[in-house]
Scaffold this active site. Structure first.
Site, short mmCIF file in Angstrom:
data_model
loop_
_atom_site.label_atom_id
_atom_site.label_comp_id
_atom_site.label_asym_id
_atom_site.label_seq_id
_atom_site.Cartn_x
_atom_site.Cartn_y
_atom_site.Cartn_z
N SER A 251 74.06 -54.05 29.84
CA SER A 251 73.47 -52.98 29.05
C SER A 251 71.98 -52.88 29.34
O SER A 251 71.44 -53.68 30.10
CB SER A 251 73.71 -53.23 27.57
OG SER A 251 72.87 -54.29 27.15
N LYS A 252 71.37 -51.91 28.69
CA LYS A 252 69.96 -51.62 28.95
C LYS A 252 69.06 -52.84 28.82
O LYS A 252 68.05 -52.94 29.51
CB LYS A 252 69.47 -50.55 27.97
CG LYS A 252 69.65 -49.15 28.53
CD LYS A 252 68.89 -48.16 27.69
CE LYS A 252 69.12 -46.75 28.24
NZ LYS A 252 69.18 -45.74 27.22
#
Ligand code: GLU
Length: 480
Positions: A251-252
């Site tokens: 994820s980010k």
């Protein structure tokens, strides 16, 4: 013929995991000279993000994942945007109702909310599953909003064989009577993709493993219609490395995970594609890890896809990218650099020579500005920087002698190209009784102000030109 599709929902940027799904789907089709379809799954109207479809299309175009059928391109199975196929789904949903595999549900939002508040994990209680024909007709006639739900078998198991994960089996009692058609008249993903995959002749459904355990519900729909089930190819999870060494779903917070962000950061699309091809797939026999898209088409087979989670390693991607940049021809590199160089480059700088020196020293294009800084502005440095064990330089008096001699010959050198510069400085070795390496060391420190540089003394002088070279040596002498 092998037919695959990439079926993104336009709900945001192009996550690297989505791009991997697109790539694998593309490669599975192209390995067999089959068809690759792009289908936009936009029936979740609340999650639509403006411009997301354009990002999807441009990503596929930039990476060369050209689709044979899809929006704009067209094809015999269009339209390829689900919101434009609304009527089709309702027709099939009604067929299922007629056949007894689905039913109308008139439960109000309030009722469902109450149900949920009583038992958050329980799901729908099948309240409308056995309404009488009269009741249904009456409700429909009076315009009560409805959804259509899939009528799951209450007993037994449903299984299918996934090409990567093997047999997947679920107890039917665990399957929810999921919604197929929503009250707004749009289908859910759960329903629409099945209808479309069938109508579009998709032979291999390639997607992330988050769908592995919902697929029994989908195969029940194929079975209900009497359609042949497609092959399922669920891809391994993509993980990111956490700071503490553990891994979790990519994820980010692990870094830039959208294709656009990576490109903006100076990664080359070819390098990204090559790297993500290896995130969950491995060629059977290969000496190298470097593959063009065409080579991947030839090599890619489903049995090379692994079910173990793949870890996205930014270091490795950076390394890959560097290798790709170093192999670019100079002209191409100059071209690509343009977008990344924010520094205004003064007239004395030989830009092409500078970029050629930098080409093999950057791992991504966004490093260029920082790496070129010393050519443009001489960094502050201490005179101790001239000390060097390897070249046996421990006396600043010697450095002074070298630089004075260098200044003299360089003042008389008119052509500042690498070879001429080298030939001008070479004789100092004999004259001063020092190794060429030691002479070059002193000159390089003076003209760069840095211990480690891309390129040697003469290459740097070639880039910065005569006036700047003489001025920098003069400044060094002033320090000594
Ligand atoms: N629209 C779904 C998604 O973006 C597609 C899943 C599938 O390929 O079936 O996750």
């Amino acid at each position: 013929m092998t037919v695959t599709r990439f079926a993104p929902s336009p709900t945001g940027y192009m996550h690297i995991g989505n791009l991997r799904t697109a790539l694998y789907s593309y490669l599975i089709a192209k390995h067999d000279d089959g068809n690759f379809i792009l289908r936009i799954e936009d029936t979740d109207r609340e999650r639509l993000v403006e411009g997301a479809t354009d990002v999807i299309k441009s990503t596929l175009a930039i990476t060369g994942l050209n689709y044979d059928e899809g929006p704009e391109v067209g094809g015999e199975h269009g339209p390829y945007v689900q919101s434009e196929r609304k009527a089709i789904y309702m027709e099939y949903a009604k067929k299922l109702v007629d056949m007894g595999y689905a039913y109308y549900c008139f439960c109000t939002k309030e009722r469902l909310e109450e149900l949920h508040s009583e038992d958050a994990t329980g799901g729908y209680d099948r309240h409308c599953r056995n309404l009488s024909k009269e009741e249904i007709e009456k409700n429909l006639a009076s315009g009560i909003p409805f959804v259509i739900r899939q009528k799951m078998p209450l007993e037994g198991t449903t299984s299918y064989v996934d090409s990567v994960f093997g047999e997947i089996s679920m107890n039917n009692s665990e399957l929810q009577d999921q919604i197929l058609m929503k009250a707004d008249g749009y289908p859910t993903y759960n329903f629409a993709h099945v209808i479309d995959d069938y109508l579009m002749g998709v032979t291999h459904v390639v997607r992330g493993s988050e769908y592995l355990t919902s697929t029994p519900k989908y195969v029940l729909l194929y079975d209900a219609f009497g359609w042949e089930r497609p092959n399922y190819v669920h891809l391994p999870l993509l993980m990111g490395k956490n700071e503490d060494g553990s891994v979790s779903k990519l994820s980010k917070r692990h870094g830039a995970v959208s294709f656009q962000d990576l490109v903006r950061d100076g990664y080359l699309p070819e390098a990204i594609i090559n790297y993500i091809a290896l995130l969950g797939w491995c060629p059977k026999q290969s000496e190298t890890e470097f593959f063009t898209l065409d080579e991947l088409k030839t090599l890619f087979t489903i049995d090379g896809v692994s079910k173990s989670p793949a870890v996205f390693d930014f270091e490795k991607l950076l390394w890959f990218n560097g290798e790709y940049i170093h192999k670019l021809d100079d002209e191409k590199f100059y071209e690509l650099s343009k977008e990344f160089i924010k520094t205004s480059i003064p007239a004395n700088i030989n830009k092409d020579r500078m970029l050629t020196l930098l080409k093999t020293r950057v791992s991504k294009l966004s490093e260029l500005d920082e790496k070129m800084e010393f050519f443009i502005n001489l960094p502050e440095y201490e005179k101790e920087l001239f000390f060097n064990k390897k070249n046996k330089i421990s006396d600043l008096g010697v450095v002074k002698t070298v630089l004075e001699a260098a200044l003299e010959v360089l003042s008389d050198t008119n052509s500042f190209d690498n070879d001429t510069l080298f030939n001008s400085l070479m004789p100092l070795s004999e004259k001063l009784g020092m190794k060429t390496g030691a002479i070059m060391w002193c000159v390089r420190i003076a003209v760069s102000g840095m211990a480690a540089t891309p390129g040697g003394a003469t290459e740097i002088m070639e880039v910065i030109g005569k006036d700047e070279t003489l001025s920098r040596i003069g400044k060094a002498l002033a320090k000594l």
